[in-house]
Design a protein around this motif. Structure first.
Motif, PDB file in Angstrom:
ATOM      1  N   VAL A  42       7.915  -3.555  10.734  1.00 26.71           N
ATOM      2  CA  VAL A  42       8.279  -4.794  11.454  1.00 26.71           C
ATOM      3  C   VAL A  42       9.462  -4.603  12.330  1.00 26.71           C
ATOM      4  N   PHE A  43       9.558  -4.936  13.616  1.00 22.05           N
ATOM      5  CA  PHE A  43      10.638  -4.594  14.460  1.00 22.05           C
ATOM      6  C   PHE A  43      10.627  -5.623  15.661  1.00 22.05           C
ATOM      7  N   TRP A  44      11.772  -5.597  16.372  1.00 22.35           N
ATOM      8  CA  TRP A  44      11.787  -6.267  17.798  1.00 22.35           C
ATOM      9  C   TRP A  44      11.514  -5.175  18.754  1.00 22.35           C
ATOM     10  N   HIS A  45      10.621  -5.478  19.763  1.00 23.35           N
ATOM     11  CA  HIS A  45      10.566  -4.763  20.986  1.00 23.35           C
ATOM     12  C   HIS A  45      10.346  -5.511  22.318  1.00 23.35           C
ATOM     13  N   HIS A  46      10.860  -5.237  23.300  1.00 20.61           N
ATOM     14  CA  HIS A  46      10.621  -5.943  24.477  1.00 20.61           C
ATOM     15  C   HIS A  46      11.129  -7.449  24.216  1.00 20.61           C
ATOM     16  N   GLY A  47      11.850  -7.891  23.514  1.00 24.14           N
ATOM     17  CA  GLY A  47      12.093  -9.512  23.111  1.00 24.14           C
ATOM     18  C   GLY A  47      11.358  -9.921  22.372  1.00 24.14           C
ATOM     19  N   ALA A  48      10.242  -9.327  21.764  1.00 23.67           N
ATOM     20  CA  ALA A  48       9.435  -9.890  20.928  1.00 23.67           C
ATOM     21  C   ALA A  48       9.125  -9.059  19.354  1.00 23.67           C
ATOM     22  N   GLN A  49       9.122 -10.063  18.350  1.00 20.12           N
ATOM     23  CA  GLN A  49       8.873  -9.429  17.113  1.00 20.12           C
ATOM     24  C   GLN A  49       7.533  -8.776  17.118  1.00 20.12           C
ATOM     25  N   GLY A  50       7.418  -7.565  16.450  1.00 19.63           N
ATOM     26  CA  GLY A  50       6.168  -6.986  16.474  1.00 19.63           C
ATOM     27  C   GLY A  50       5.844  -6.227  14.997  1.00 19.63           C
ATOM     28  N   SER A  51       4.725  -5.831  14.805  1.00 25.29           N
ATOM     29  CA  SER A  51       4.530  -4.895  13.619  1.00 25.29           C
ATOM     30  C   SER A  51       3.389  -4.035  13.766  1.00 25.29           C
ATOM     31  N   GLY A  52       3.584  -2.970  13.090  1.00 25.03           N
ATOM     32  CA  GLY A  52       2.450  -1.899  13.239  1.00 25.03           C
ATOM     33  C   GLY A  52       2.398  -0.947  12.261  1.00 25.03           C
ATOM     34  N   GLU A  53       1.389  -0.082  12.225  1.00 22.54           N
ATOM     35  CA  GLU A  53       1.328   0.926  11.187  1.00 22.54           C
ATOM     36  C   GLU A  53       1.819   2.361  11.997  1.00 22.54           C
ATOM     37  N   GLU A  54       2.640   2.764  11.258  1.00 19.63           N
ATOM     38  CA  GLU A  54       3.296   4.140  11.571  1.00 19.63           C
ATOM     39  C   GLU A  54       3.411   5.100  10.563  1.00 19.63           C
ATOM     40  N   TRP A  55       3.897   6.347  10.850  1.00 23.66           N
ATOM     41  CA  TRP A  55       3.982   7.576  10.074  1.00 23.66           C
ATOM     42  C   TRP A  55       5.469   7.800   9.972  1.00 23.66           C
ATOM     43  N   GLN A  56       5.977   7.891   8.733  1.00 20.86           N
ATOM     44  CA  GLN A  56       7.541   8.117   8.605  1.00 20.86           C
ATOM     45  C   GLN A  56       7.675   9.742   8.410  1.00 20.86           C
ATOM     46  N   VAL A  57       8.673  10.152   9.447  1.00 20.61           N
ATOM     47  CA  VAL A  57       8.955  11.342   9.414  1.00 20.61           C
ATOM     48  C   VAL A  57      10.241  11.605   8.773  1.00 20.61           C
ATOM     49  N   LEU A  58      10.385  12.578   7.637  1.00 18.83           N
ATOM     50  CA  LEU A  58      11.783  12.779   6.894  1.00 18.83           C
ATOM     51  C   LEU A  58      12.016  14.478   7.303  1.00 18.83           C
ATOM     52  N   LEU A  59      13.107  14.574   7.736  1.00 16.69           N
ATOM     53  CA  LEU A  59      13.673  16.025   7.979  1.00 16.69           C
ATOM     54  C   LEU A  59      15.001  16.253   7.425  1.00 16.69           C
ATOM     55  N   TYR A  60      15.224  17.410   6.678  1.00 18.99           N
ATOM     56  CA  TYR A  60      16.155  17.788   5.958  1.00 18.99           C
ATOM     57  C   TYR A  60      17.153  18.906   6.589  1.00 18.99           C
ATOM     58  N   THR A  61      18.466  18.762   6.760  1.00 17.34           N
ATOM     59  CA  THR A  61      19.146  19.657   7.757  1.00 17.34           C
ATOM     60  C   THR A  61      20.688  19.424   7.379  1.00 17.34           C
ATOM     61  N   THR A  62      21.474  20.237   7.922  1.00 11.18           N
ATOM     62  CA  THR A  62      22.741  20.367   7.782  1.00 11.18           C
ATOM     63  C   THR A  62      23.542  19.341   8.887  1.00 11.18           C
ATOM     64  N   ALA A  63      24.788  18.837   8.771  1.00 16.01           N
ATOM     65  CA  ALA A  63      25.374  17.960   9.701  1.00 16.01           C
ATOM     66  C   ALA A  63      25.328  18.997  10.784  1.00 16.01           C
ATOM     67  N   GLU A  64      25.766  20.235  10.803  1.00 15.29           N
ATOM     68  CA  GLU A  64      26.132  21.163  11.949  1.00 15.29           C
ATOM     69  C   GLU A  64      24.682  21.328  12.927  1.00 15.29           C
ATOM     70  N   ARG A  65      23.664  21.260  12.141  1.00 14.26           N
ATOM     71  CA  ARG A  65      22.401  21.193  12.916  1.00 14.26           C
ATOM     72  C   ARG A  65      21.788  19.993  13.422  1.00 14.26           C
TER      73      ARG A  65
END
Length: 109
Positions: A42-65
């Motif tokens: 659920v989000f704001w986009h172009h001045g309107a509230q919207g919702s949608g189906e998405e895929w979450q991507v989690l990536l594990y890294t170091t602060a340096e990278r």
């Protein structure tokens, strides 16, 4: 500041999420990635509230990278302003964190 980060973004399709995760790991910008979903956003986009189906991507890294990983995600993501955020990993098993470091450094993981 933590030396280790969990970086997240969201994509419209599983395929795009997997492509970004695979590319980041192949380039040694992330030690690993997970694609989770679908999730409802659920989000704001172009001045309107919207919702949608998405895929979450989690990536594990170091602060340096992180800067290179952020640039990679921005370059590879189909959206013009994708959500990219990072949270510190404040604790983890010593063996896992050492593996994470070796993986993004290009050392034998």
């Amino acid at each position: 500041m933590s030396d280790y980060l969990q970086v997240s973004t969201a994509t419209e399709t599983r395929e795009v999420g997997v492509r970004i995760a695979k590319g980041a790991v192949a380039a040694r910008l992330a030690a690993s990635g997970q694609v989770i979903g679908p999730v409802t956003s659920v989000f704001w986009h172009h001045g309107a509230q919207g919702s949608g189906e998405e895929w979450q991507v989690l990536l594990y890294t170091t602060a340096e990278r992180y800067p290179q990983l952020e640039r990679f995600v921005l370059d590879e993501h189909p959206w013009t302003n994708p959500q990219i955020s990072a949270v510190p990993i404040v604790q983890g098993s010593t063996e896992y964190l050492e593996w994470l470091s070796r993986s993004v450094e290009g050392a034998e993981a």
